[in-house]
Design a protein around this motif. Sequence first.
Motif, short mmCIF file in Angstrom:
data_model
loop_
_atom_site.label_atom_id
_atom_site.label_comp_id
_atom_site.label_asym_id
_atom_site.label_seq_id
_atom_site.Cartn_x
_atom_site.Cartn_y
_atom_site.Cartn_z
N GLU A 134 0.83 -1.21 0.00
CA GLU A 134 0.00 0.00 0.00
C GLU A 134 0.87 1.26 0.00
O GLU A 134 0.38 2.35 -0.27
CB GLU A 134 -0.91 0.05 1.24
CG GLU A 134 -1.95 -1.04 1.32
CD GLU A 134 -1.58 -2.07 2.40
OE1 GLU A 134 -0.70 -2.92 2.11
OE2 GLU A 134 -2.15 -2.01 3.49
N TYR A 203 0.55 -14.42 7.57
CA TYR A 203 -0.11 -14.84 6.34
C TYR A 203 0.85 -15.88 5.75
O TYR A 203 1.78 -15.53 5.02
CB TYR A 203 -0.24 -13.69 5.36
CG TYR A 203 -1.22 -12.57 5.65
CD1 TYR A 203 -1.03 -11.68 6.70
CD2 TYR A 203 -2.32 -12.38 4.82
CE1 TYR A 203 -1.91 -10.62 6.91
CE2 TYR A 203 -3.21 -11.32 5.02
CZ TYR A 203 -2.99 -10.44 6.06
OH TYR A 203 -3.86 -9.40 6.24
N PHE A 215 -9.89 -5.66 -3.14
CA PHE A 215 -9.00 -5.12 -2.09
C PHE A 215 -7.98 -4.18 -2.69
O PHE A 215 -7.69 -3.12 -2.14
CB PHE A 215 -8.28 -6.27 -1.38
CG PHE A 215 -7.23 -5.82 -0.39
CD1 PHE A 215 -7.52 -5.72 0.96
CD2 PHE A 215 -5.94 -5.49 -0.80
CE1 PHE A 215 -6.56 -5.31 1.87
CE2 PHE A 215 -4.97 -5.08 0.10
CZ PHE A 215 -5.28 -4.99 1.44
N ARG A 216 -7.44 -4.56 -3.83
CA ARG A 216 -6.40 -3.72 -4.43
C ARG A 216 -6.97 -2.38 -4.87
O ARG A 216 -6.27 -1.38 -4.86
CB ARG A 216 -5.71 -4.46 -5.56
CG ARG A 216 -4.86 -5.59 -4.99
CD ARG A 216 -4.13 -6.37 -6.06
NE ARG A 216 -3.50 -7.55 -5.45
CZ ARG A 216 -2.98 -8.54 -6.15
NH1 ARG A 216 -3.01 -8.51 -7.45
NH2 ARG A 216 -2.44 -9.57 -5.51
C1 PBG Z 1 -1.35 -6.94 1.15
C2 PBG Z 1 -2.63 -7.64 1.29
C3 PBG Z 1 -3.54 -8.03 0.30
C4 PBG Z 1 -4.66 -8.53 0.96
C5 PBG Z 1 -4.39 -8.46 2.33
N1 PBG Z 1 -3.14 -7.94 2.51
C6 PBG Z 1 -3.52 -7.89 -1.17
C7 PBG Z 1 -2.48 -8.49 -1.99
O1 PBG Z 1 -1.69 -9.32 -1.55
O2 PBG Z 1 -2.41 -8.06 -3.14
C8 PBG Z 1 -5.92 -9.01 0.32
C9 PBG Z 1 -7.14 -8.97 1.17
C10 PBG Z 1 -8.43 -9.08 0.43
O3 PBG Z 1 -8.48 -9.32 -0.79
O4 PBG Z 1 -9.46 -8.92 1.10
N2 PBG Z 1 -0.30 -7.66 0.65
#
Ligand code: PBG
Length: 336
Positions: A134, A203, A215-216
């Motif tokens: 982000e 994660y 999300f993105r």
């Molecule tokens: C950051 C992150 C992501 C999500 C959570 N942390 C996006 C990604 O890896 O591109 C996705 C969460 C969602 O889709 O609800 N790396």
Amino acid sequence: MTAQVDRLARTATFPVRRPRRLRDLPSLRRMVRETALEISDFIYPAFVCHGRGLREEIPSMPGVYHLSIDTLVEEAAAAAEEGIPAMLLFGLPSHKDEVGSEAYDDEGIIQQAVRAVKAAVPSLIIITDLCLCEYTSHGHCGVVRNGKVDNDATLPLLARTALSQARAGADVIAPSDMMDGRVGVIRQALDEHGFAEIPIMAYSAKYASAFYGPFREAAESAPRFGDRRGYQMDPANAREALDEIALDIAEGADIVMVKPALAYLDVIRRARDAFTCPIAAYNVSGEYSMIKAAARNGWLDERSIALEVLTAIKRAGADLIISYFARDVARWLREG
Ligand code: PBG
């Protein structure tokens, strides 16, 4: 005795066995239900941005908002009031650069948000997502060198971010970047700076999934070039997920996560069977948006579908469920 009973159970058949007997009465059905969602299973994610008085709905995620710190505090208080035990915070910085500086700035959006929420709602567990995507101008989860995400150059920045989040008062740190070795580096940094008691929710089995699309948009974190397949997992792999989880546990993860949830129920189950630590599953943005979109078209019943999906995630073996539906679940469980 047990073996005898088992044999009888296996050999007895209709009309002796009538599975429907236990399905007829609603109260009896409830008594023999194997899996029941509880609000204490849920972690509620939120997106926090700079500014005041903001509550802007994310177009692809109806019911999910960009919140400024003041409205986030209201949301957190409401969630805690409803019995939701924890929130997972994502920050939208005021500026992005090559190395994601605002992620580890003590005055960054997440740090300010954590301080404000912990001051106003101390009982609510605040989990901070730890990732650079982000905050970087290129949108990748680490430092880019020669067009690639450099694993080892990223680790010190992740450790710095974890410390900054811990200083702000985060209760749990949740690295989502998928760099190798990050859990160990973060654990060591926390321990060396007096934060030995702060748990890490890693994660661990995070797939390179198209389900993160909404999300993105919400986090403005889509990579500007390429994709995340060089660091997130191949959706085709399940044994590798067990390996990732084992590595994170060995490095000091307290809770491990499978993400996304719905298309990966087999991975959740295998992880549950293989490990003893708590397992979290992330019911991600795309899983949420699909239900919302279909419900808006009148094609599916939102409440029934969401509860069925979330129950399936728990049945597969998740102890904790991260879901944008958390506040809806609180209401649905209250309504009974
Ligand atoms: C950051 C992150 C992501 C999500 C959570 N942390 C996006 C990604 O890896 O591109 C996705 C969460 C969602 O889709 O609800 N790396």
